[in-house]
Each structure stands twice: as structure tokens, then as C-alpha cells.
Design an enzyme around this catalytic site. Sequence first.
Site, short mmCIF file in Angstrom:
data_model
loop_
_atom_site.label_atom_id
_atom_site.label_comp_id
_atom_site.label_asym_id
_atom_site.label_seq_id
_atom_site.Cartn_x
_atom_site.Cartn_y
_atom_site.Cartn_z
N TYR A 150 0.97 -1.37 -0.11
CA TYR A 150 -0.17 0.32 -0.17
C TYR A 150 0.63 1.18 0.02
CZ TYR A 150 -3.71 3.41 1.32
OH TYR A 150 -4.41 4.86 0.83
N GLU A 186 -15.13 3.93 4.88
CA GLU A 186 -14.80 2.77 4.65
C GLU A 186 -13.75 2.29 3.87
OE1 GLU A 186 -18.01 1.43 0.58
OE2 GLU A 186 -20.00 2.68 2.75
#
Length: 249
Positions: A150, A186
Site C-alpha cells: 500500500y 469504508e
Amino acid sequence: MQKTILITGATSGIGRATARLLGKAGHTLILCGRRAERLQELKQELAAHSNVYALSFDIRDKVAVQQAIAGIPSHVEIDVLLNNAGNAHGLSPIHEGNIEDWEAMLDINVKGLLYVSRAVLPGMVARKSGQVINIGSIAGREVYANGNVYNASKFAVQALNDAMRLDLNAHGIKVSQIAPGLVETEFSEVRFKGDTHQAKKVYEGYKALQAEDLAELVAFMLSRPAHVNLADVLILPTAQAASTVVKKR
Ligand code: NDP
Ligand code: 8X3
């Protein structure tokens, strides 16, 4: 001045909050994401204020991206591209990483951003005007344990943001990055694959940034006069000092 703004990842979190704010201000919106029903809900919600085009595609699919953007009516000229779609998938040491998660992050956060940019930028170059805002991350400035791929995807966004600013400079296009710290969306549910307990823990004990805080920043950046570019903005919750330094109650 009313603009036409394409937002990727408009079905949730930062993208959706930004669509709401900019739509209510009367801008024309091109909203993208896979969840078509959420795009339709937003379109209906904003119908009284904004002309909304909903484009449902998976940003990993370069043909779908190209076709969706080519299908925008030719009189709709994109003034602003908000490259926002992205997520983290998993959080594990490099030697235990799930290769499908790695591919998802590189395919969505890096290659997807490139596919959309490649489809939108030639129009801006031809018109010699436009603005790109790339959503990077504090994760693109400092790596943290288990963040590996990431982090790499967001370091790539940082590099592409700087590269775009160089390449598009001669064409009068503004290029800016917003690099947020922790935002309550989210995002963590996706990272932890629907484990809401683990996701909630990320935002417990302090006030995280809200998606609306990012929407306001985008709106502020778009409202600057033509000669002003907020080129790279790090925005953190006050409780956060670095990726893994958060003052909790
Ligand atoms: P959300 O999970 O709430 O939203 C992610 C958005 O990206 C959704 O609209 C989703 O749409 C879209 N998206 C994901 N995968 C795809 C895909 N394959 N094709 C098309 N669209 C896709 O997260 P955030 O709002 O928090 O994240 C937005 C951006 O902000 C991301 O780039 C993220 O990395 C960055 N960011 C987030 C931080 C945070 O703490 N929340 C901090 C720093 C940066 P759909 O699922 O409908 O396709
Ligand atoms: C999202 C913020 O700290 O989870 O980019 O990487 S973090």
C-alpha cells in the site's frame, strides 16, 4: 464559476462526500465507481442542483475505463479530474503478503489512476486548461510496518503527481496532491476484508478526519484563483503526528 468535475471512487468516503459538496454547489459531475446503484442514488440526491453523469466501471479494466470516458457526450468538457479511487487490501509483513491483495493495490491505486488520467488528459491539453487533484496519502510519504505494498502504491501516486505537474506545466494544467492521514471511511473495512470490529478500532479513541473535511479541502483548492496551486497538501487529524503516532484518549 461552474465546472465539470470527474470523480473516481464517488460511491463512498472521500469521493462521495466531495461529490455531494460540489454537486450541491451546482457543478456538473461525472461520478465513477463499480457500485452502480450508489451512483444512481447520488445522481438522484443531487438532481435538483447538478447535472450528473454516472459511469460504472472497474478501474482495473483499461478497456472499460477508455470506453466509459470516450462515451461521455462530446460537449461535456472535463475541467477537473479528481483521482481518488483506491484502497488498501490487507496489512501484513512482506513475506506473508497475499499476492492478490498486492495486485489489487497496484492495479487500482496506480494503474487505474493512470488509465483514467490517460483518457482524460488529452482533452485538457487540447484546451490548454484543467486541473488534476490526486489523492495520495501520508502512506506515500513514510512507510509503516506491514504497509509495504500500500505504501509503495501511494509513493507511486506521489511520484506521478510530481511527474504530471512537470509534463503538464507547458499546457497550463494545475496538478495537485492531497495526502491525508487517517480518514474515517469504508477504507479500513476494505483493508480488513469486512471485519468491522478491526476496522472500527482504527478510529477509536480520537477524532479521525471525516470525508467531509476532505471534500471541503478539495472545494477550497478548486476555488483558488488561476495563478494559485496548492500543489501538495498533507492533511492530518490533530491527534495524528505521523503514520503510526496517534494520541488516543
Ligand atoms: P472508501 O473505501 O470509502 O472509498 C474507496 C472508493 O474507491 C470507492 O468509491 C470505491 O468504489 C473506489 N474503488 C475501489 N476499488 C475500485 C475499483 N476496482 N474500480 C473502481 N473504483 C474503485 O475509501 P476512502 O474514501 O477513504 O478512499 C479514497 C482515497 O483516499 C483512496 O485513494 C485512499 O487510498 C485514500 N486515502 C484514504 C485514507 C483513509 O484513511 N481513509 C487516508 C489517505 C488516503 P467501488 O467500490 O464502488 O468501486
Ligand atoms: C490511508 C492512511 O495510515 O492507513 O492512506 O495508510 S493509512
